[in-house]
Write a protein that holds these residues in place. Structure first.
Motif, PDB file in Angstrom:
ATOM      1  N   ALA A 367      72.704  70.381 -43.352  1.00 63.91           N
ATOM      2  CA  ALA A 367      72.250  69.459 -44.394  1.00 63.91           C
ATOM      3  C   ALA A 367      72.055  68.049 -43.836  1.00 63.91           C
ATOM      4  N   GLU A 368      72.957  67.618 -42.961  1.00 62.25           N
ATOM      5  CA  GLU A 368      72.818  66.293 -42.338  1.00 62.25           C
ATOM      6  C   GLU A 368      71.594  66.253 -41.430  1.00 62.25           C
ATOM      7  N   PHE A 369      71.312  67.356 -40.753  1.00 63.21           N
ATOM      8  CA  PHE A 369      70.143  67.454 -39.894  1.00 63.21           C
ATOM      9  C   PHE A 369      68.863  67.246 -40.705  1.00 63.21           C
ATOM     10  N   TYR A 370      68.793  67.856 -41.878  1.00 68.98           N
ATOM     11  CA  TYR A 370      67.658  67.652 -42.773  1.00 68.98           C
ATOM     12  C   TYR A 370      67.549  66.190 -43.194  1.00 68.98           C
ATOM     13  N   GLN A 371      68.677  65.560 -43.488  1.00 66.71           N
ATOM     14  CA  GLN A 371      68.645  64.159 -43.932  1.00 66.71           C
ATOM     15  C   GLN A 371      68.144  63.251 -42.808  1.00 66.71           C
ATOM     16  N   LEU A 372      68.604  63.467 -41.582  1.00 66.91           N
ATOM     17  CA  LEU A 372      68.143  62.658 -40.452  1.00 66.91           C
ATOM     18  C   LEU A 372      66.645  62.833 -40.242  1.00 66.91           C
ATOM     19  N   ALA A 373      66.159  64.068 -40.355  1.00 64.26           N
ATOM     20  CA  ALA A 373      64.727  64.328 -40.191  1.00 64.26           C
ATOM     21  C   ALA A 373      63.922  63.655 -41.300  1.00 64.26           C
ATOM     22  N   ALA A 374      64.449  63.687 -42.526  1.00 63.63           N
ATOM     23  CA  ALA A 374      63.750  63.039 -43.640  1.00 63.63           C
ATOM     24  C   ALA A 374      63.662  61.533 -43.423  1.00 63.63           C
ATOM     25  N   ARG A 390      64.054  51.090 -32.000  1.00 62.62           N
ATOM     26  CA  ARG A 390      65.492  51.389 -31.974  1.00 62.62           C
ATOM     27  C   ARG A 390      65.898  52.213 -33.187  1.00 62.62           C
ATOM     28  N   SER A 391      65.332  51.891 -34.340  1.00 58.66           N
ATOM     29  CA  SER A 391      65.668  52.590 -35.574  1.00 58.66           C
ATOM     30  C   SER A 391      65.348  54.079 -35.476  1.00 58.66           C
ATOM     31  N   ILE A 392      64.163  54.408 -34.950  1.00 64.81           N
ATOM     32  CA  ILE A 392      63.752  55.812 -34.834  1.00 64.81           C
ATOM     33  C   ILE A 392      64.578  56.524 -33.774  1.00 64.81           C
ATOM     34  N   GLN A 393      64.754  55.899 -32.615  1.00 66.48           N
ATOM     35  CA  GLN A 393      65.447  56.561 -31.521  1.00 66.48           C
ATOM     36  C   GLN A 393      66.929  56.780 -31.809  1.00 66.48           C
ATOM     37  N   GLN A 394      67.536  55.924 -32.619  1.00 64.22           N
ATOM     38  CA  GLN A 394      68.922  56.163 -33.017  1.00 64.22           C
ATOM     39  C   GLN A 394      69.026  57.432 -33.865  1.00 64.22           C
ATOM     40  N   LEU A 395      68.058  57.615 -34.758  1.00 63.46           N
ATOM     41  CA  LEU A 395      68.036  58.833 -35.577  1.00 63.46           C
ATOM     42  C   LEU A 395      67.773  60.060 -34.706  1.00 63.46           C
ATOM     43  N   VAL A 396      66.894  59.920 -33.716  1.00 66.41           N
ATOM     44  CA  VAL A 396      66.604  61.032 -32.810  1.00 66.41           C
ATOM     45  C   VAL A 396      67.856  61.416 -32.022  1.00 66.41           C
ATOM     46  N   GLU A 397      68.556  60.425 -31.497  1.00 68.79           N
ATOM     47  CA  GLU A 397      69.767  60.704 -30.721  1.00 68.79           C
ATOM     48  C   GLU A 397      70.846  61.353 -31.581  1.00 68.79           C
ATOM     49  N   SER A 398      70.997  60.889 -32.822  1.00 70.90           N
ATOM     50  CA  SER A 398      71.968  61.507 -33.727  1.00 70.90           C
ATOM     51  C   SER A 398      71.597  62.954 -34.019  1.00 70.90           C
ATOM     52  N   SER A 399      70.303  63.213 -34.182  1.00 69.76           N
ATOM     53  CA  SER A 399      69.839  64.582 -34.441  1.00 69.76           C
ATOM     54  C   SER A 399      70.105  65.485 -33.243  1.00 69.76           C
ATOM     55  N   LEU A 400      69.820  64.994 -32.035  1.00 66.95           N
ATOM     56  CA  LEU A 400      70.038  65.802 -30.832  1.00 66.95           C
ATOM     57  C   LEU A 400      71.522  66.081 -30.622  1.00 66.95           C
ATOM     58  N   ASN A 401      72.366  65.138 -30.987  1.00 64.93           N
ATOM     59  CA  ASN A 401      73.813  65.370 -30.897  1.00 64.93           C
ATOM     60  C   ASN A 401      74.242  66.470 -31.863  1.00 64.93           C
ATOM     61  N   LEU A 402      73.661  66.473 -33.049  1.00 64.56           N
ATOM     62  CA  LEU A 402      73.966  67.536 -34.017  1.00 64.56           C
ATOM     63  C   LEU A 402      73.524  68.896 -33.490  1.00 64.56           C
ATOM     64  N   VAL A 417      60.317  67.852 -36.676  1.00 67.92           N
ATOM     65  CA  VAL A 417      60.183  66.407 -36.902  1.00 67.92           C
ATOM     66  C   VAL A 417      60.799  65.634 -35.743  1.00 67.92           C
ATOM     67  N   VAL A 418      61.984  66.052 -35.299  1.00 71.50           N
ATOM     68  CA  VAL A 418      62.653  65.384 -34.183  1.00 71.50           C
ATOM     69  C   VAL A 418      61.860  65.598 -32.892  1.00 71.50           C
ATOM     70  N   ALA A 419      61.354  66.814 -32.685  1.00 73.18           N
ATOM     71  CA  ALA A 419      60.625  67.129 -31.453  1.00 73.18           C
ATOM     72  C   ALA A 419      59.410  66.230 -31.263  1.00 73.18           C
ATOM     73  N   CYS A 420      58.759  65.846 -32.350  1.00 71.78           N
ATOM     74  CA  CYS A 420      57.575  64.989 -32.266  1.00 71.78           C
ATOM     75  C   CYS A 420      57.916  63.548 -31.890  1.00 71.78           C
ATOM     76  N   GLU A 421      59.214  63.203 -31.891  1.00 70.67           N
ATOM     77  CA  GLU A 421      59.611  61.820 -31.605  1.00 70.67           C
ATOM     78  C   GLU A 421      60.401  61.671 -30.317  1.00 70.67           C
ATOM     79  N   VAL A 422      60.694  62.758 -29.590  1.00 74.65           N
ATOM     80  CA  VAL A 422      61.433  62.634 -28.337  1.00 74.65           C
ATOM     81  C   VAL A 422      60.489  62.156 -27.239  1.00 74.65           C
ATOM     82  N   HIS A 423      61.061  61.566 -26.192  1.00 73.57           N
ATOM     83  CA  HIS A 423      60.214  60.974 -25.139  1.00 73.57           C
ATOM     84  C   HIS A 423      60.676  61.305 -23.730  1.00 73.57           C
ATOM     85  N   THR A 424      61.972  61.480 -23.509  1.00 73.56           N
ATOM     86  CA  THR A 424      62.451  61.733 -22.153  1.00 73.56           C
ATOM     87  C   THR A 424      62.384  63.226 -21.831  1.00 73.56           C
ATOM     88  N   ASP A 425      62.355  63.545 -20.534  1.00 76.93           N
ATOM     89  CA  ASP A 425      62.345  64.946 -20.110  1.00 76.93           C
ATOM     90  C   ASP A 425      63.616  65.656 -20.559  1.00 76.93           C
TER      91      ASP A 425
END
Length: 489
Positions: A367-374, A390-402, A417-425
């Motif tokens: 459920a938290e994963f859905y909220q971060l993606a939203a 910074r705002s977007i990448q913090q959400l991305v990092e939190s999602s990847l940790n989940l 949604v998260v996959a479309c915003e990642v940048h590093t290998d």
């Protein structure tokens, strides 16, 4: 002149060789072709019993032939082809995508040959549905699990064409998941035939069974990427209910399970469409859903609360608009950020197994994963923040940790949604490995389609020179949806 060793022909014949160069006398005398004396490369085709068959690994250690292999989680490559370069160079995808060569998702490999003499054990398929599939397609497997506790009783009544169609849809879905499309085709064709006969009758008759049959065929279209008709069945279900879903107190009451099931597919269908496509709406007519404590409960068929899914629907309707009601946007932002999602478990009266313990941590994390993606979706599409902010990448990092805490991710939409915003290998590798695990453990066709789109989008990002162009890139501009719309369900 003599060679230092026997020729390969004599070695194969297991006889002595006189080692005469350039061809030995044995081969000349017997009119055989002398294979020579040089180095010979061989690729053993089978285990000869003299040594262990070893398959090399990237870690420098071999694996014996007894090792069971699944999809490799070790190496991933993003292979950019000439076709990707042509898509990138054909036009500016950020300005005029209409003339671009688009990524075609449909494969259309479903066999069309008749399945004469094919039989299946319906009882075994029903048992498979009750014991496995009904758990795979929900986050919360308790007494509220409508895939088991509503669908099965409705299908087993067999009192109408609609309930018979629902039963065949259940069997088709199970047959596909167990054995593939060829074995499922007979049940699927029968389900469609019975549903059509049911729809020829009074629309108000047995509405719940008709809706359930339409939606289960929709799920089949998600499971089988060669089907391509999940959107057709969803539109059919929506056509049965018109502008809204009947609630309690009406003649044709639709259960909360059916309402939330249709809502989930409808919202994600809107997400997959261009702004002018499915469900587009003027921002002036967007109304935030009413808050109720009941809507904060995490729904198993959604993976999150009904409130969150309704807020995502609002983002879908606002996406692409140039003028916003600032008060509406601020309220939407506040509700997304301060959203509370509650777990309410209703245990089965008779537990099927003491080992089947409901994992509340997994439910909460999903459920938290859905909220971060939203939140990512809202900030990128409505607030139009750049992807590297910074705002977007913090959400991305939190999602990847989940994701790293999940044994297997079960939610394609937030992952996409998260996959479309990642940048590093490193981030890309984590996404690819997560998708591979999903394919291995869940065997649902839309996961492979999701990976195809993710990789195509990354390649287009890599081919764009300016960061400003990456900011406004939209994955929908590189996918040809004329014949098939991707599902992230």
């Amino acid at each position: 002149m003599k060679a230092g060793k026997s020729c390969w022909t004599c070695k194969d014949r297991k006889i002595g060789c006189d080692k005469t160069l350039p061809a030995c006398n044995n081969c000349i005398r017997t009119k055989r072709k002398c294979a020579g004396f040089g180095i010979k490369l061989t690729w053993p085709e089978k285990y000869d019993g003299r040594r262990k068959a070893v398959i090399p690994s990237i870690y420098g250690q071999g694996c014996t032939t007894t090792t069971v292999f699944g999809p490799s989680l070790a190496l991933d490559f993003l292979n950019t082809t000439t076709e990707d370069i042509e898509v990138s160079g054909s036009c500016d995808l950020t300005e005029n995508p209409a003339y671009a060569q688009l990524l075609r998702l449909n494969t259309w490999t479903l066999p069309t040959l008749p399945l004469q003499g094919f039989t299946s054990d319906d009882a075994s398929l029903l048992s498979y549905y009750e014991g496995r599939l009904a758990r795979i397609i929900t986050t919360v497997d308790d007494a509220h699990n409508g895939f088991r506790n509503e669908i099965l009783p409705m299908a087993l009544t067999q009192q109408s064409k609609a309930s018979q169609s629902l039963m065949e849809s259940v069997l088709a879905l199970c047959a596909f998941h167990v054995s593939g499309p060829r074995q499922a085709l007979r049940h699927k064709a029968r389900a469609l035939q019975l549903l059509n006969q049911s729809l020829q009758a009074d629309v108000s008759e047995d509405l719940s069974a008709k809706l359930a049959a339409c939606m289960l065929l929709c799920v089949y279209g998600v499971f089988d990427p060669t089907d391509g008709n999940w959107m057709v069945h969803l539109r059919g279900a929506k056509g049965l209910i018109g502008d809204g879903l009947p609630r309690s107190g009406t003649q044709q009451f639709i259960s909360p399970f059916l309402r939330s099931w249709i809502l989930y597919h409808d919202v994600l269908a809107q997400f997959s469409q261009m702004m002018s496509g499915y469900g587009s709406q003027d921002s002036g007519h967007v109304v935030l859903p009413e808050y109720t404590s009941e809507k904060t409960i995490i729904v198993g068929s959604l993976g999150c609360s009904e409130e969150l899914m309704e807020l995502v629907a609002c983002i879908n309707q606002l996406r692409g608009q140039t003028v916003f009601d600032t008060s509406l946007i601020e309220e939407l932002r506040s509700r997304l950020e301060n959203l509370t999602q509650n777990i309410v478990i209703k245990p089965e009266q008779q537990s099927r197994s003491q080992s089947e313990v409901i994992d509340k941590v997994r439910i909460h994390d999903t459920a938290e994963f859905y909220q971060l993606a939203a939140l990512i979706y809202f900030r990128r599409q409505i607030l139009q923040l750049p992807p590297k902010s910074r705002s977007i990448q913090q959400l991305v990092e939190s999602s990847l940790n989940l994701i790293s805490q999940m044994e297997v991710c079960t939610s394609p939409w937030p992952l996409f949604v998260v996959a479309c915003e990642v940048h590093t290998d490193e981030q890309r590798l984590q996404i690819l490995q997560t998708l591979k695990k999903m394919e291995l453990h869940r065997r649902i066709g839309n996961i492979g389609v999701t990976r195809m789109i993710v990789e195509a989008f990354w390649k287009q990002q890599d081919l764009v020179v300016h960061d400003t162009a990456k900011t406004v890139m939209d994955w929908r501009n590189i996918v040809d949806m004329a014949q098939m719309t991707p599902s992230f369900i």
